[in-house]
Design a protein around this motif. Sequence first.
Motif, mmCIF file in Angstrom:
data_model
loop_
_atom_site.group_PDB
_atom_site.id
_atom_site.type_symbol
_atom_site.label_atom_id
_atom_site.label_comp_id
_atom_site.label_asym_id
_atom_site.label_seq_id
_atom_site.Cartn_x
_atom_site.Cartn_y
_atom_site.Cartn_z
ATOM 1 N N LEU A 251 -17.188 9.099 -0.277
ATOM 2 C CA LEU A 251 -15.989 8.258 -0.384
ATOM 3 C C LEU A 251 -14.769 9.052 -0.810
ATOM 4 C CD1 LEU A 251 -17.110 4.866 -2.036
ATOM 5 C CD2 LEU A 251 -16.227 5.228 0.269
ATOM 6 N N ALA A 252 -14.882 10.365 -0.866
ATOM 7 C CA ALA A 252 -13.783 11.178 -1.389
ATOM 8 C C ALA A 252 -12.512 11.006 -0.558
ATOM 9 C CB ALA A 252 -14.197 12.642 -1.431
ATOM 10 N N LEU A 253 -12.610 11.083 0.759
ATOM 11 C CA LEU A 253 -11.422 10.980 1.603
ATOM 12 C C LEU A 253 -10.828 9.585 1.564
ATOM 13 C CD1 LEU A 253 -12.525 13.089 4.713
ATOM 14 C CD2 LEU A 253 -11.075 13.779 2.806
ATOM 15 N N THR A 254 -11.693 8.567 1.556
ATOM 16 C CA THR A 254 -11.201 7.185 1.479
ATOM 17 C C THR A 254 -10.440 6.955 0.184
ATOM 18 O OG1 THR A 254 -13.056 6.404 2.820
ATOM 19 C CG2 THR A 254 -11.900 4.764 1.486
ATOM 20 N N ALA A 255 -11.005 7.419 -0.932
ATOM 21 C CA ALA A 255 -10.347 7.238 -2.225
ATOM 22 C C ALA A 255 -9.025 7.988 -2.285
ATOM 23 C CB ALA A 255 -11.272 7.700 -3.347
ATOM 24 N N GLN A 256 -8.995 9.223 -1.781
ATOM 25 C CA GLN A 256 -7.771 10.010 -1.815
ATOM 26 C C GLN A 256 -6.691 9.367 -0.951
ATOM 27 O OE1 GLN A 256 -7.652 13.031 -3.828
ATOM 28 N NE2 GLN A 256 -5.539 12.344 -3.613
ATOM 29 N N GLU A 257 -7.088 8.809 0.174
ATOM 30 C CA GLU A 257 -6.116 8.149 1.052
ATOM 31 C C GLU A 257 -5.496 6.934 0.381
ATOM 32 O OE1 GLU A 257 -6.808 5.510 4.886
ATOM 33 O OE2 GLU A 257 -7.033 7.651 5.366
ATOM 34 N N ILE A 258 -6.326 6.177 -0.353
ATOM 35 C CA ILE A 258 -5.811 5.000 -1.061
ATOM 36 C C ILE A 258 -4.796 5.420 -2.124
ATOM 37 C CG2 ILE A 258 -6.448 3.131 -2.629
ATOM 38 C CD1 ILE A 258 -9.120 2.959 -1.148
ATOM 39 N N ILE A 259 -5.111 6.475 -2.847
ATOM 40 C CA ILE A 259 -4.221 6.914 -3.918
ATOM 41 C C ILE A 259 -2.936 7.519 -3.370
ATOM 42 C CG2 ILE A 259 -4.008 8.541 -5.836
ATOM 43 C CD1 ILE A 259 -6.986 8.164 -6.344
ATOM 44 N N ASP A 260 -3.042 8.267 -2.263
ATOM 45 C CA ASP A 260 -1.884 8.979 -1.733
ATOM 46 C C ASP A 260 -0.950 8.096 -0.903
ATOM 47 O OD1 ASP A 260 -2.789 11.259 -2.918
ATOM 48 O OD2 ASP A 260 -3.674 12.121 -1.101
ATOM 49 N N VAL A 266 3.124 -5.577 4.815
ATOM 50 C CA VAL A 266 2.380 -6.833 4.756
ATOM 51 C C VAL A 266 3.093 -7.867 5.609
ATOM 52 C CG1 VAL A 266 1.458 -8.628 3.264
ATOM 53 C CG2 VAL A 266 1.595 -6.266 2.436
ATOM 54 N N GLN A 267 2.343 -8.464 6.549
ATOM 55 C CA GLN A 267 2.903 -9.516 7.399
ATOM 56 C C GLN A 267 2.763 -10.841 6.679
ATOM 57 O OE1 GLN A 267 4.255 -8.674 10.484
ATOM 58 N NE2 GLN A 267 5.117 -10.746 10.519
ATOM 59 N N ASP A 268 3.892 -11.441 6.312
ATOM 60 C CA ASP A 268 3.908 -12.729 5.619
ATOM 61 C C ASP A 268 4.549 -13.753 6.541
ATOM 62 O OD1 ASP A 268 3.841 -14.803 3.876
ATOM 63 O OD2 ASP A 268 5.343 -14.009 2.494
ATOM 64 N N GLY A 269 3.713 -14.378 7.374
ATOM 65 C CA GLY A 269 4.253 -15.308 8.362
ATOM 66 C C GLY A 269 5.080 -14.550 9.383
ATOM 67 N N SER A 270 6.333 -14.942 9.490
ATOM 68 C CA SER A 270 7.235 -14.250 10.420
ATOM 69 C C SER A 270 7.987 -13.117 9.745
ATOM 70 C CB SER A 270 8.251 -15.255 10.992
ATOM 71 O OG SER A 270 8.997 -15.854 9.950
ATOM 72 N N ASN A 271 7.738 -12.930 8.465
ATOM 73 C CA ASN A 271 8.435 -11.888 7.716
ATOM 74 C C ASN A 271 7.514 -10.679 7.497
ATOM 75 O OD1 ASN A 271 10.737 -13.548 7.394
ATOM 76 N ND2 ASN A 271 9.743 -14.585 5.646
ATOM 77 N N LEU A 272 8.114 -9.494 7.515
ATOM 78 C CA LEU A 272 7.386 -8.252 7.256
ATOM 79 C C LEU A 272 7.883 -7.670 5.947
ATOM 80 C CD1 LEU A 272 5.404 -6.066 8.240
ATOM 81 C CD2 LEU A 272 7.363 -4.909 9.298
ATOM 82 N N ARG A 273 6.959 -7.554 5.006
ATOM 83 C CA ARG A 273 7.314 -6.999 3.703
ATOM 84 C C ARG A 273 6.854 -5.552 3.634
ATOM 85 N NH1 ARG A 273 4.950 -9.893 -1.142
ATOM 86 N NH2 ARG A 273 3.106 -10.077 0.183
ATOM 87 N N ILE A 274 7.747 -4.692 3.181
ATOM 88 C CA ILE A 274 7.431 -3.278 2.999
ATOM 89 C C ILE A 274 7.346 -3.004 1.505
ATOM 90 C CG2 ILE A 274 8.178 -0.907 3.382
ATOM 91 C CD1 ILE A 274 9.642 -1.845 5.851
ATOM 92 N N ILE A 275 6.161 -2.581 1.069
ATOM 93 C CA ILE A 275 5.911 -2.313 -0.348
ATOM 94 C C ILE A 275 5.898 -0.813 -0.552
ATOM 95 C CG2 ILE A 275 4.333 -2.653 -2.271
ATOM 96 C CD1 ILE A 275 3.226 -5.078 -0.793
ATOM 97 N N THR A 276 6.830 -0.325 -1.340
ATOM 98 C CA THR A 276 6.904 1.108 -1.634
ATOM 99 C C THR A 276 6.112 1.420 -2.887
ATOM 100 O OG1 THR A 276 9.106 1.225 -0.640
ATOM 101 C CG2 THR A 276 8.448 3.035 -2.071
ATOM 102 N N GLY A 277 5.245 2.422 -2.796
ATOM 103 C CA GLY A 277 4.381 2.767 -3.925
ATOM 104 C C GLY A 277 3.113 1.936 -3.882
ATOM 105 N N ASN A 278 2.015 2.521 -4.297
ATOM 106 C CA ASN A 278 0.757 1.776 -4.236
ATOM 107 C C ASN A 278 0.390 1.108 -5.552
ATOM 108 O OD1 ASN A 278 -0.129 3.900 -5.836
ATOM 109 N ND2 ASN A 278 -1.134 4.973 -4.153
#
Length: 382
Positions: A251-260, A266-278
Amino acid sequence: MTTSTLFESAVERLDHEADPIYQAFGGDRRVRRSDNPKYLQMLGEAERFMDEILFGTRPLAHFAEAMSTSDFPQLFGDSLDRQLYGAYMATTPTWRNYARAATVNDFRKVKRFATSGIRGQLQKVGELSEYPERAQTETEYEYAVSKYGATFAASWEAMINDDLDMFRRLPQDLADSVVDSEEAFVTGLFCDTSGPNASFFTSGNGNLISGNPPLSRTALQGAITTLMKRKDERGNPIVVTAVELVVGPGLALTAQEIIDTTEYRVQDGSNLRIITGNGLAANLRLNINYWIPAVATSANADTSWWVFASTSSARPAMEFGRLRGYEAPALFEKIPDARRIGGGAEDMVDFATDGNAKKVRHVYGGTTVDPKMSVGSNGSGS
């Protein structure tokens, strides 16, 4: 062409020095080479031989006998190009990030106690009323350290033949074994053949994530939130300032990808939300434990994951202890019991067997402590 020129000049030089050459080899110096028919015949054959080499008309089969190694079994019996590959690298220890290190005095069981304390919100006291009395509960943990070690021996003959210095590397292998053994021991505290240790990670302890979700950003956020919302026996919040994510190499690559990952959409109905930072990297550290697949021998080895509260918390999820005065591993070499008569350099070998022995000794132990300080999932989704 250069070879032909050198050959011709050499022949001319020998022809001019015919008298001394013939005399040295017992020949008749009164007969000059230019007058000897046999000499002229041999000279012609030599010239043809050189011409065939220069122009590539000489068959390779004519050289087979001269170039064969079968005529020299002793000279070419062993390779002259011999190298010793380096040893595999020891695993990088991670256990210190999520298990508390301790020191014990001897081999007897040590006891660790945790109390609920009397911390809690104060209650209102009426006029002339008694103050409510508080009591505390205690929990006991215990474990004992044990002695672990290994040894190896080499004969005097083997050390003499060790032109690659193989035996000089073996003490370092013993030291690296200590690093691996500590990591493997702590891994066995929180991991078993099926993933999270079934006796420690239970729904009753509240540290087995419901549904055993695979590792994802959503599941990881849920696990961290669970730790952040922990409460003690009296309902007081437990402050967790940092967490440790522990995964195996699967799971090393999966975990690193999540962190990086630094941006989510996020598609919220007809709106697209862009979340900066995890929202994860600030208080999260990734630990890749290479011993998880060795302990979790089932398919869950590549899917199991754990989150531990930092060891700076009041109670650790686990404790790993070493013997006082012997915290570091001890390397030993057997003292030679032979002395050469007449003096001179001593052989570091045993008198009876001409052997040399070394060993490593390390003393450690540990146990799981507070289940509230960790959560885990085998990642199976069931």
